[in-house]
Design a protein around this motif. Structure first.
Motif, short mmCIF file in Angstrom:
data_model
loop_
_atom_site.label_atom_id
_atom_site.label_comp_id
_atom_site.label_asym_id
_atom_site.label_seq_id
_atom_site.Cartn_x
_atom_site.Cartn_y
_atom_site.Cartn_z
N ARG A 1 3.25 5.97 -2.89
CA ARG A 1 4.44 6.64 -3.46
C ARG A 1 4.34 6.75 -4.98
O ARG A 1 4.60 7.80 -5.55
CB ARG A 1 5.70 5.87 -3.10
CG ARG A 1 6.14 5.99 -1.68
CD ARG A 1 7.41 5.19 -1.48
NE ARG A 1 7.87 5.25 -0.12
CZ ARG A 1 8.27 4.19 0.58
NH1 ARG A 1 8.28 2.99 0.03
NH2 ARG A 1 8.68 4.33 1.82
N MET A 2 3.97 5.65 -5.62
CA MET A 2 3.88 5.62 -7.08
C MET A 2 2.81 6.60 -7.58
O MET A 2 3.06 7.36 -8.52
CB MET A 2 3.56 4.19 -7.54
CG MET A 2 3.46 4.01 -9.04
SD MET A 2 1.79 4.20 -9.76
CE MET A 2 0.82 3.02 -8.88
N LEU A 3 1.65 6.59 -6.95
CA LEU A 3 0.57 7.49 -7.37
C LEU A 3 0.94 8.95 -7.12
O LEU A 3 0.63 9.82 -7.93
CB LEU A 3 -0.74 7.13 -6.67
CG LEU A 3 -1.37 5.81 -7.11
CD1 LEU A 3 -2.52 5.45 -6.18
CD2 LEU A 3 -1.83 5.89 -8.55
N ARG A 4 1.61 9.22 -6.01
CA ARG A 4 2.03 10.60 -5.71
C ARG A 4 3.03 11.08 -6.75
O ARG A 4 2.96 12.20 -7.23
CB ARG A 4 2.62 10.69 -4.31
CG ARG A 4 3.11 12.09 -3.98
CD ARG A 4 3.25 12.28 -2.50
NE ARG A 4 4.00 13.48 -2.18
CZ ARG A 4 3.55 14.72 -2.28
NH1 ARG A 4 2.33 14.93 -2.72
NH2 ARG A 4 4.30 15.75 -1.95
N VAL B 1 0.84 -1.20 0.00
CA VAL B 1 0.00 0.00 0.00
C VAL B 1 0.88 1.25 0.00
O VAL B 1 0.65 2.19 -0.76
CB VAL B 1 -0.97 0.00 1.20
CG1 VAL B 1 -1.71 1.33 1.32
CG2 VAL B 1 -1.97 -1.15 1.08
N LEU B 2 1.90 1.28 0.84
CA LEU B 2 2.80 2.43 0.93
C LEU B 2 3.48 2.68 -0.42
O LEU B 2 3.56 3.82 -0.89
CB LEU B 2 3.84 2.21 2.02
CG LEU B 2 4.85 3.32 2.26
CD1 LEU B 2 4.16 4.63 2.63
CD2 LEU B 2 5.82 2.90 3.37
N THR C 1 -6.03 9.60 -2.79
CA THR C 1 -7.10 9.33 -1.84
C THR C 1 -7.21 7.83 -1.61
O THR C 1 -6.61 7.03 -2.33
CB THR C 1 -8.45 9.85 -2.36
OG1 THR C 1 -8.78 9.10 -3.53
CG2 THR C 1 -8.41 11.33 -2.66
N VAL C 2 -8.03 7.47 -0.62
CA VAL C 2 -8.28 6.05 -0.36
C VAL C 2 -8.83 5.39 -1.62
O VAL C 2 -8.39 4.30 -2.02
CB VAL C 2 -9.28 5.87 0.81
CG1 VAL C 2 -9.66 4.41 0.99
CG2 VAL C 2 -8.73 6.44 2.09
N GLY C 3 -9.77 6.04 -2.27
CA GLY C 3 -10.38 5.49 -3.47
C GLY C 3 -9.39 5.29 -4.60
O GLY C 3 -9.44 4.28 -5.32
N LYS D 1 -8.45 1.69 -6.12
CA LYS D 1 -8.64 1.42 -7.54
C LYS D 1 -7.34 0.91 -8.18
O LYS D 1 -7.36 -0.05 -8.95
CB LYS D 1 -9.11 2.69 -8.25
CG LYS D 1 -9.42 2.49 -9.71
CD LYS D 1 -9.97 3.76 -10.33
CE LYS D 1 -10.28 3.57 -11.80
NZ LYS D 1 -10.79 4.79 -12.41
N ALA D 2 -6.23 1.55 -7.85
CA ALA D 2 -4.93 1.15 -8.41
C ALA D 2 -4.55 -0.27 -7.98
O ALA D 2 -3.92 -1.00 -8.75
CB ALA D 2 -3.84 2.13 -7.99
N MET D 3 -4.96 -0.65 -6.77
CA MET D 3 -4.61 -1.96 -6.24
C MET D 3 -5.69 -3.01 -6.49
O MET D 3 -5.49 -4.18 -6.16
CB MET D 3 -4.34 -1.85 -4.73
CG MET D 3 -3.17 -0.96 -4.40
SD MET D 3 -2.83 -0.95 -2.65
CE MET D 3 -2.18 -2.61 -2.46
N LYS D 4 -6.83 -2.57 -7.04
CA LYS D 4 -7.97 -3.48 -7.25
C LYS D 4 -8.38 -4.15 -5.94
O LYS D 4 -8.56 -5.38 -5.86
CB LYS D 4 -7.65 -4.50 -8.33
CG LYS D 4 -7.43 -3.86 -9.68
CD LYS D 4 -7.14 -4.90 -10.74
CE LYS D 4 -7.12 -4.26 -12.10
NZ LYS D 4 -5.91 -3.93 -12.67
N MET D 5 -8.50 -3.31 -4.89
CA MET D 5 -8.90 -3.78 -3.57
C MET D 5 -10.09 -2.95 -3.09
O MET D 5 -10.35 -1.87 -3.60
CB MET D 5 -7.75 -3.61 -2.57
CG MET D 5 -6.56 -4.51 -2.83
SD MET D 5 -5.18 -4.20 -1.70
CE MET D 5 -5.86 -4.80 -0.18
#
Length: 75
Positions: A21-24, A16-17, A32-34, A38-42
């Motif tokens: 980092r990657m999205l930032r 998750v961390l 955001t949480v969403g 979405k990126a993790m498909k969770m």
């Protein structure tokens, strides 16, 4: 188990961390949480549980204005 073990992120929290980092880096703002979910498909609640734990351990902080998450210096 010593205090260092308690404050270390679990393998799932590290994923998750690293996603935060990657999205930032990709979007230049704290995701955001969403967005992380979405990126993790969770599910959002699963991701939110990991984000809360990472905040409690000092690896994440809430972005200024309360929108999104940012890794701390210790991350």
């Amino acid at each position: 188990m010593n205090n260092a073990d308690v404050t270390k992120p679990t393998p799932a929290q590290l994923v998750v961390l690293n996603t935060v980092r990657m999205l930032r880096q990709k979007h230049s703002y704290g995701p955001t949480v969403g967005e992380v979910a979405k990126a993790m498909k969770m599910h959002k609640e699963t991701v939110n549980t990991h984000l809360r734990a990472l905040r409690a351990k000092g690896y994440l902080k809430v972005a200024q204005g309360g929108y999104g998450f940012i890794p701390t210096e210790s991350a």
